[in-house]
Design a protein around this motif. Structure first.
Motif, short mmCIF file in Angstrom:
data_model
loop_
_atom_site.label_atom_id
_atom_site.label_comp_id
_atom_site.label_asym_id
_atom_site.label_seq_id
_atom_site.Cartn_x
_atom_site.Cartn_y
_atom_site.Cartn_z
N LYS A 1 -12.47 -40.79 36.19
CA LYS A 1 -11.79 -40.16 35.07
C LYS A 1 -11.36 -41.20 34.04
N THR A 2 -10.87 -42.34 34.53
CA THR A 2 -10.45 -43.41 33.62
C THR A 2 -11.64 -43.93 32.82
N ASP A 3 -12.77 -44.13 33.49
CA ASP A 3 -13.96 -44.61 32.80
C ASP A 3 -14.40 -43.62 31.72
N LEU A 4 -14.32 -42.33 32.02
CA LEU A 4 -14.73 -41.32 31.07
C LEU A 4 -13.81 -41.33 29.85
N ARG A 5 -12.53 -41.52 30.06
CA ARG A 5 -11.58 -41.60 28.94
C ARG A 5 -11.88 -42.81 28.07
N VAL A 6 -12.20 -43.92 28.70
CA VAL A 6 -12.53 -45.14 27.96
C VAL A 6 -13.77 -44.91 27.10
N ARG A 26 -14.01 -45.07 23.00
CA ARG A 26 -14.96 -45.94 22.29
C ARG A 26 -15.83 -45.13 21.34
N GLN A 27 -16.27 -43.96 21.81
CA GLN A 27 -17.11 -43.12 20.97
C GLN A 27 -16.33 -42.62 19.76
N SER A 28 -15.08 -42.27 19.96
CA SER A 28 -14.24 -41.80 18.85
C SER A 28 -14.04 -42.90 17.81
N ILE A 29 -13.83 -44.12 18.29
CA ILE A 29 -13.65 -45.26 17.39
C ILE A 29 -14.92 -45.47 16.57
N ARG A 30 -16.06 -45.41 17.21
CA ARG A 30 -17.32 -45.68 16.51
C ARG A 30 -17.65 -44.59 15.51
N ASN A 67 -2.82 -50.22 18.86
CA ASN A 67 -2.89 -50.97 20.12
C ASN A 67 -4.10 -50.53 20.96
N THR A 68 -4.40 -49.24 20.93
CA THR A 68 -5.57 -48.75 21.67
C THR A 68 -6.85 -49.32 21.07
N PHE A 69 -6.90 -49.41 19.75
CA PHE A 69 -8.08 -50.02 19.11
C PHE A 69 -8.28 -51.43 19.63
N TYR A 70 -7.21 -52.21 19.69
CA TYR A 70 -7.32 -53.62 20.08
C TYR A 70 -7.61 -53.81 21.57
#
Length: 201
Positions: free
Chosen positions: A4-9, A13-17, A46-49
């Motif tokens: 679940k953690t990996d999926l959130r990550v 990342r996809q949202s940022i891109r 902070n999440t971005f960084y």
């Protein structure tokens, strides 16, 4: 839990891109701030960084990943210039266009008008050039060219990229197969003959 953690990550990342691509298209790379990206992606700074050091790092990551995907799909296309077959060039072009059609926002942001990223286009051109050159490397025993091989490669790559940019800029007006077929016929027969225009001496 780790799954679940990996999926959130991955989703973050996809949202940022996607936020990054949309913002480049809207206002250009130089005008974008980290806060703009965070706001659009609905995350905090902070999440971005946690994912990227800065804006150039994000650009490099996006560029490298997409071009790596492009290179991987092109590698699978057989291409030989001895003898030249229209279908082989058509396959390469269609493969590129299909990849672009699955990542249109990214390629629009990277290639179109004042917002384009010049080093992205240069890297993409090198991938195309390497593929076309591969066909001639396989044909080393054939007769020498009547014109400079380097000049011919530059002409083909420039034409190839010109068609790609036109296609993206005009919202993919023709199917990938049709664009690839017409481009290949232009290369094989010359633009006037391919258009059905009689040419006098």
């Amino acid at each position: 839990m780790s799954g679940k953690t990996d999926l959130r990550v991955l989703r973050t990342r996809q949202s940022i891109r996607m936020a990054f691509y949309e913002l480049i298209k809207e206002k250009g790379y130089e005008a974008i701030t980290i806060q703009d990206i965070a706001d659009r992606a609905m995350i905090n700074r902070n999440t971005f960084y946690l994912h990227h050091q800065n804006k150039p790092d994000l650009l490099d990551t996006c560029t490298d990943e997409l071009l790596s995907e492009l290179k991987n799909v092109i590698v699978l296309c057989p291409f030989n210039m001895s003898p030249f077959q229209i279908s082989t060039l058509e396959t390469v072009m269609q493969t590129v266009l299909e990849h672009i059609s699955q990542n249109t926002t990214f390629y629009y942001a990277m290639l179109i008008e004042e917002n384009r990223i010049y080093r992205f286009r240069a890297k993409m051109e090198n991938i195309i050039k390497d593929k076309l050159n591969e066909g001639w490397d396989l044909a080393q025993g054939s007769s020498p060219f009547a014109i400079s091989k380097e000049l011919l490669l530059e002409y083909l790559v420039s034409s190839f990229m010109g068609i790609v940019v036109w296609w993206i800029k005009n919202d993919l007006p023709l199917p990938t197969g049709e664009v690839a077929s017409q481009f290949s016929r232009i290369v094989a027969y010359g633009h006037l003959r391919a258009a059905g225009i009689a040419v006098g001496e």
